[in-house]
Design an enzyme around this catalytic site. Structure first.
Site, mmCIF file in Angstrom:
data_model
loop_
_atom_site.group_PDB
_atom_site.id
_atom_site.type_symbol
_atom_site.label_atom_id
_atom_site.label_comp_id
_atom_site.label_asym_id
_atom_site.label_seq_id
_atom_site.Cartn_x
_atom_site.Cartn_y
_atom_site.Cartn_z
ATOM 1 N N VAL A 113 0.853 -1.205 0.000
ATOM 2 C CA VAL A 113 0.000 0.000 0.000
ATOM 3 C C VAL A 113 0.886 1.253 0.000
ATOM 4 O O VAL A 113 0.768 2.125 -0.861
ATOM 5 C CB VAL A 113 -0.921 0.018 1.246
ATOM 6 N N CYS A 162 -6.157 -9.569 2.936
ATOM 7 C CA CYS A 162 -7.426 -8.811 3.007
ATOM 8 C C CYS A 162 -8.613 -9.719 3.294
ATOM 9 O O CYS A 162 -9.204 -9.673 4.361
ATOM 10 C CB CYS A 162 -7.666 -8.088 1.680
HETATM 11 N N1 SAJ Z 1 -10.538 -16.418 -4.404
HETATM 12 C C1 SAJ Z 1 -11.381 -17.515 -4.594
HETATM 13 N N2 SAJ Z 1 -12.448 -17.378 -5.429
HETATM 14 C C2 SAJ Z 1 -12.718 -16.199 -6.063
HETATM 15 C C3 SAJ Z 1 -11.852 -15.098 -5.844
HETATM 16 C C4 SAJ Z 1 -10.762 -15.229 -5.021
HETATM 17 O O1 SAJ Z 1 -11.161 -18.589 -4.028
HETATM 18 O O2 SAJ Z 1 -13.688 -16.149 -6.821
HETATM 19 C C5 SAJ Z 1 -9.402 -16.564 -3.491
HETATM 20 C C6 SAJ Z 1 -8.072 -16.286 -4.159
HETATM 21 O O3 SAJ Z 1 -7.531 -17.465 -4.713
HETATM 22 C C7 SAJ Z 1 -7.228 -15.782 -2.985
HETATM 23 C C8 SAJ Z 1 -8.248 -15.079 -2.098
HETATM 24 O O4 SAJ Z 1 -9.529 -15.584 -2.471
HETATM 25 O O5 SAJ Z 1 -6.647 -16.839 -2.277
HETATM 26 C C9 SAJ Z 1 -8.245 -13.563 -2.233
HETATM 27 O O6 SAJ Z 1 -8.304 -13.300 -3.606
HETATM 28 P P1 SAJ Z 1 -8.582 -11.786 -4.145
HETATM 29 O O7 SAJ Z 1 -8.698 -11.867 -5.625
HETATM 30 O O8 SAJ Z 1 -9.687 -11.188 -3.389
HETATM 31 O O9 SAJ Z 1 -7.205 -11.046 -3.890
HETATM 32 P P2 SAJ Z 1 -6.763 -10.043 -2.775
HETATM 33 O O10 SAJ Z 1 -6.687 -10.674 -1.452
HETATM 34 O O11 SAJ Z 1 -5.528 -9.396 -3.298
HETATM 35 O O12 SAJ Z 1 -7.945 -8.965 -2.695
HETATM 36 C C10 SAJ Z 1 -7.794 -7.677 -3.205
HETATM 37 C C11 SAJ Z 1 -8.701 -6.841 -2.346
HETATM 38 N N3 SAJ Z 1 -8.395 -5.449 -2.525
HETATM 39 C C12 SAJ Z 1 -8.344 -4.660 -1.435
HETATM 40 O O13 SAJ Z 1 -8.560 -5.081 -0.326
HETATM 41 C C13 SAJ Z 1 -8.013 -3.244 -1.654
HETATM 42 C C14 SAJ Z 1 -10.156 -7.092 -2.680
HETATM 43 O O14 SAJ Z 1 -10.959 -6.051 -2.100
HETATM 44 C C15 SAJ Z 1 -10.402 -7.110 -4.154
HETATM 45 O O15 SAJ Z 1 -11.777 -7.461 -4.380
HETATM 46 C C16 SAJ Z 1 -9.506 -8.143 -4.807
HETATM 47 O O16 SAJ Z 1 -8.160 -7.696 -4.579
HETATM 48 C C17 SAJ Z 1 -9.780 -8.266 -6.282
HETATM 49 O O17 SAJ Z 1 -10.928 -7.961 -6.695
HETATM 50 O O18 SAJ Z 1 -8.887 -8.754 -6.966
#
Ligand code: SAJ
Length: 423
Positions: free
Chosen positions: A11, A258
């Site tokens: 961040v 997150c």
């Molecule tokens: N995941 C699943 N199924 C899905 C989406 C994700 O199992 O449909 C898993 C991923 O494999 C991972 C975890 O969830 O292990 C989190 O994935 P993520 O895509 O949400 O990635 P993050 O943790 O980087 O989340 C960030 C967050 N951004 C902020 O907090 C500012 C989140 O709010 C966003 O929604 C996300 O990115 C995004 O959309 O990519």
């Protein structure tokens, strides 16, 4: 105007680079991680963020672990992590350390901004008392604002410049000033919210929204498994509905700093005022069950070929919590590894993004030693290498695709037993 950014992680570093591009700000950066400081001083971004690396290459800046660099800043921005404890409780230690550093190092009259993700009430109930304890009077010696970060690590489209932001402040003058500050460094909307608590609540619901939706499809994956329904096929067609549906996908677990973390901040805050967020807690329980569920799929496969877990060498491919980045925080791969070890399997690991954390340093070497595979992350450039012919070459007997990133049909005529987590 002088701006101090505290903590240069995924961040703070992109934000620091973004502010530094605007000539009307002199920016100082505080971090206490010596490894990170030496990386930055050698011109390298400490986080995987192409935009930030590009910015930093153009304009480098001094970073220090000496808190005195904050002594004359007009704005101090806190970008520290907000993790959870092993008992799934909020850990505000880093935030309170940063705030105390401000009271020890900054001059009076400073605009303080918290970008770290926190639950409603943290600013007024935990942060203000730290200032009060040092005889800092709110809106007299400092103002307090919350502008929750929205960085999505690894995202090539959305970056610190183009993501809209929400701001809540301790008074209207501060709100006007801080809104104008963000508008001067971003190419995105900056929304002034009614107060700090509503700004705190905004980010928390963004991430709990994602967690419950992932839990929904993870539960469907289990029920559709029993009904012999291909959940990803169903989602693929359900998302042709152009409104009121948002596709999420089942997987071996939910990792990162997150999504598996933020819900506990809201759950615990609500609990403190007597409300039980049953739904959020159930979603966490479902998502936390996926690593063990993934291992259970491997056990079923081994049973079909009369092999026991204690007799096999299992390769866990790849370790990061999501595709195409080298970040293993809260990664479900570690839960999978622990469950495999609990069942006496010999576990090996490989992930080119974090090869220093792995037992093997190449795909060929780990396949040469493995009897079966669990895919725990779907790095795009490496998934395509996992073909039936390659696995047959190394006599792999079975594979559990924890990210549903391979095509089941590829393995129909193969000696390799393939399963997704939905069947
Ligand atoms: N995941 C699943 N199924 C899905 C989406 C994700 O199992 O449909 C898993 C991923 O494999 C991972 C975890 O969830 O292990 C989190 O994935 P993520 O895509 O949400 O990635 P993050 O943790 O980087 O989340 C960030 C967050 N951004 C902020 O907090 C500012 C989140 O709010 C966003 O929604 C996300 O990115 C995004 O959309 O990519």
């Amino acid at each position: 105007m002088k701006v101090g950014v505290i903590w240069l992680g995924y961040v703070g570093f992109p934000l620091a680079c973004c502010i530094a591009r605007n000539e009307s700000y002199e920016v100082v950066w505080l971090d206490i991680d010596k490894k990170k400081i030496s990386l930055i001083r050698s011109g390298i971004s400490p986080v995987e963020d192409d935009q930030a690396q590009e910015d930093y290459t153009k304009k480098q800046f001094a970073v220090s672990d000496d808190t005195s660099i904050l002594s004359d800043v007009d704005i101090a921005i806190v970008c520290v992590p907000t993790p959870i404890t092993d008992g799934f409780l909020p850990n505000l230690g880093p935030v309170l350390w940063a705030v105390k550093t401000i009271t020890d190092s900054c001059k009076r009259w400073v605009d303080v901004i918290i970008e770290s993700t926190i639950n409603p009430g943290v600013c007024n109930e935990q942060i203000v008392p730290v200032f009060t304890a040092k005889w800092w009077e709110l809106n007299k010696d400092y103002t307090l604002s919350h502008c929750p970060e929205r960085i999505n690590p690894g995202d090539k489209k959305w970056n610190v410049y183009n993501i809209a932001r929400c701001v809540g402040s301790s008074n209207n003058d501060a709100l006007t000033r801080i809104k104008a500050f963000y508008e001067s460094i971003l190419d995105a909307d900056v929304i002034a919210m009614k107060d700090i608590r509503h700004a705190e609540a905004t980010k928390i619901i963004e991430n709990t929204f994602r967690d419950i939706n992932i839990a929904y499809v993870n539960e469907l994956a289990k029920s559709f498994d029993a009904m012999w329904l291909d959940i990803t096929e169903v989602i693929k067609w359900a998302k042709t509905k152009p409104f009121a549906f948002m596709a999420h996908y089942p997987s071996c677990g939910v990792g990162g700093h997150c999504i598996p973390v933020d819900p506990y901040y809201l759950i615990e805050k609500a609990k403190s005022i007597g409300f039980d967020h049953k739904y959020l807690s159930l979603a966490r329980e479902i998502n936390n069950s996926m690593p063990v569920y993934t291992v259970s799929k491997l056990i079923k496969q081994l049973n079909c070929i009369q092999l026991s877990m204690s007799a096999v060498d299992v390769a866990v491919l790849w370790l990061s919590y999501k595709a195409d980045i080298g970040d293993t925080r809260e990664s479900p791969s570690f839960e999978i590894i622990q469950e495999l070890k609990n069942r006496d399997a010999n576990v090996m690991t490989y992930d080119p993004f974090v090869v220093d954390q792995c037992s093997h340093t190449s795909l060929e070497s780990i396949l040469g030693d493995a009897d079966c595979i669990i895919i725990a992350t779907n790095h795009a450039e490496f998934v395509e290498n996992i073909t039936p012919s390659l696995l047959e070459k190394y006599s792999i007997s079975c594979i559990v695709d924890g990210k549903n990133c391979l095509e089941a049909s590829w393995f129909q005529d193969s000696s390799v037993n393939y399963t997704w987590i939905w069947k």
